[in-house]
Design a protein around this motif. Sequence first.
Motif, PDB file in Angstrom:
ATOM      1  N   HIS A 156       0.846  -1.202   0.000  1.00 28.99           N
ATOM      2  CA  HIS A 156       0.000   0.000   0.000  1.00 28.99           C
ATOM      3  C   HIS A 156       0.878   1.248   0.000  1.00 28.99           C
ATOM      4  O   HIS A 156       1.298   1.732   1.049  1.00 28.99           O
ATOM      5  CB  HIS A 156      -0.907  -0.022   1.244  1.00 28.99           C
ATOM      6  N   HIS A 207       1.644   5.181  -2.199  1.00 35.51           N
ATOM      7  CA  HIS A 207       1.124   6.205  -3.131  1.00 35.51           C
ATOM      8  C   HIS A 207       2.280   7.079  -3.587  1.00 35.51           C
ATOM      9  O   HIS A 207       2.524   8.138  -3.008  1.00 35.51           O
ATOM     10  CB  HIS A 207       0.082   7.079  -2.452  1.00 35.51           C
ATOM     11  N   LYS A 248      -9.519  -0.784  -5.274  1.00 34.84           N
ATOM     12  CA  LYS A 248      -9.843  -0.054  -4.045  1.00 34.84           C
ATOM     13  C   LYS A 248     -11.023   0.884  -4.264  1.00 34.84           C
ATOM     14  O   LYS A 248     -11.063   1.647  -5.224  1.00 34.84           O
ATOM     15  CB  LYS A 248      -8.631   0.758  -3.564  1.00 34.84           C
ATOM     16  N   HIS A 299      -5.789  -0.030   5.662  1.00 34.48           N
ATOM     17  CA  HIS A 299      -5.400   0.873   6.764  1.00 34.48           C
ATOM     18  C   HIS A 299      -6.390   0.907   7.934  1.00 34.48           C
ATOM     19  O   HIS A 299      -6.891   1.954   8.312  1.00 34.48           O
ATOM     20  CB  HIS A 299      -5.094   2.287   6.262  1.00 34.48           C
ATOM     21  N   ASP A 323       0.796   2.607   3.681  1.00 40.39           N
ATOM     22  CA  ASP A 323      -0.027   3.714   3.168  1.00 40.39           C
ATOM     23  C   ASP A 323       0.860   4.952   2.985  1.00 40.39           C
ATOM     24  O   ASP A 323       0.433   6.079   3.233  1.00 40.39           O
ATOM     25  CB  ASP A 323      -1.190   4.007   4.128  1.00 40.39           C
TER      26      ASP A 323
HETATM   27 ZN    ZN Z   1      -3.638   4.734   0.887  1.00 44.66          ZN
END
Ligand code: ZN
Length: 469
Positions: free
Chosen positions: A67, A69, A158, A247, A323
């Motif tokens: 996970h 970004h 997602k 998360h 995340d």
């Molecule tokens: Zn995320």
Amino acid sequence: MSESSPVNRTLIHGGTVLAASGPFAADVLVEGETIAALLRPGAEPGAVDERIDARGKYVLPGGIDAHTHMEMPFGGAFAVDTFETGTRAAAWGGTTTIIDFPKQEKGTGLESTLDAWHAKAEGQCAIDYGFHMILSDVNDGTLKEMRTCLDRGVNSFKLFMAYPGALYSTDGEILRAMDTAAEIGGLIMMHAENGIAIDELAAKALASGRTEPVQHGLTRPPELEGEATSRAIRLAEVTRAPLYIVHLSAHQALEAVSEARDAGRDVFAETCPQYLYLSLDDLARPDFEGAKYVASPPLREKSHQPSLWKGLRTNDLSVVSTDHCPFCFNEEKQLGREDFTKIPNGIPGVEHRMDLLHQGVVAGELSLARWVDTCATTPARMFGLYPRKGVLAPGSDADIVVYDPAAEQVLSVNTHHMNVDYSAYEGMRVTGKVDTVLSRGSVVISGDEFRGRKSHGKYLPRDSCQLLR
Ligand code: ZN
Ligand code: URP
Ligand code: ZN
């Protein structure tokens, strides 16, 4: 390279190999990009080109951060780690695979989104990478393209129950996406927070002049994560879609997941280091410092942390991901100086996951086996990469971390390698440190030296989730 062998041979000797089943003594022989054999300690493997001394150290499969970004657009800003800087930082921390999130914009398709993310990542990554897909516009075209994503090695999607007007999907849209996922063998990943209710609470706070970062946490109470998690589970039951809660931060949400798992459902969840170590107190730091800790779901009261550690032990929480979504304090985070709802959501962390979870081993919260399982082996199985990744076995990719469990380090912006101007863990002392990292047989980290290159990392088309009945 030795004259006798056509491929490079490396022996990692004298260490304790860690597997999801536990530790054992073995030497690891690497040939080219893969693991050739696990050998009895001291066994003579023939000519080798390089020997790595792992005495007193652990030898474990490279971490898989499912996970991240990199370069993601969010709330008028872009996450500041590129695929180049973010994957390099990951390697420094013992992570050898990331799975990132291409983000569909409303009015656009999934294939073109995937093309755009491939263009950002190709030739830039120090380690291997795969993709999930963020759905923000569920319509007939999107549902059709979910199938083509599968053909391109992307089989996890997602959805957001948060962020109305942006990423949010209605229950009806979620139902439709879940239906398709169930049909095609995809996995639904859910951002489970009740965004409609949260927006009301946030508007009320702003109207009464409460604009500071801690309001981000206070207007996103854990009950609304618990409620959304239960609702997602019910929708998954109706559609028979497998569900992965991303998360997870609150014990109310964990209770819902545990109940579903006890009932035998294909429901899984991940948590992140920030929910294990940071809290609402950090969001309440003065002088706008709390903005550094704004992410969604928000950091919770410390009282949630023991249940998250317990969830990791019992496998109700199967995976730890970061995340990783970095925004600079002195730049992007300042967008929300006057209004907490405008602070870009995200906390940096891709570099520290393995260390922070090892700290859980040191503190007696986790076994060595669960450390490896939650950070490497189960992510590989969850996201269709096993046994190529997530395990040290003959034939697997030689993604290997040699880890010194006795080394001490202090986490800091002054020493980290992420492209962001603060550390969420500034000053935290941890026991354990990465010593050497191999990615597909190439040494990318050796002590304090980065020996990788940005074009080394390859795209990983993935199979379906391997944990389903
Ligand atoms: Zn995320
Ligand atoms: O605050 C967060 N978590 N930012 C990244 C986007 C997401 O929801 O995962
Ligand atoms: Zn999310």
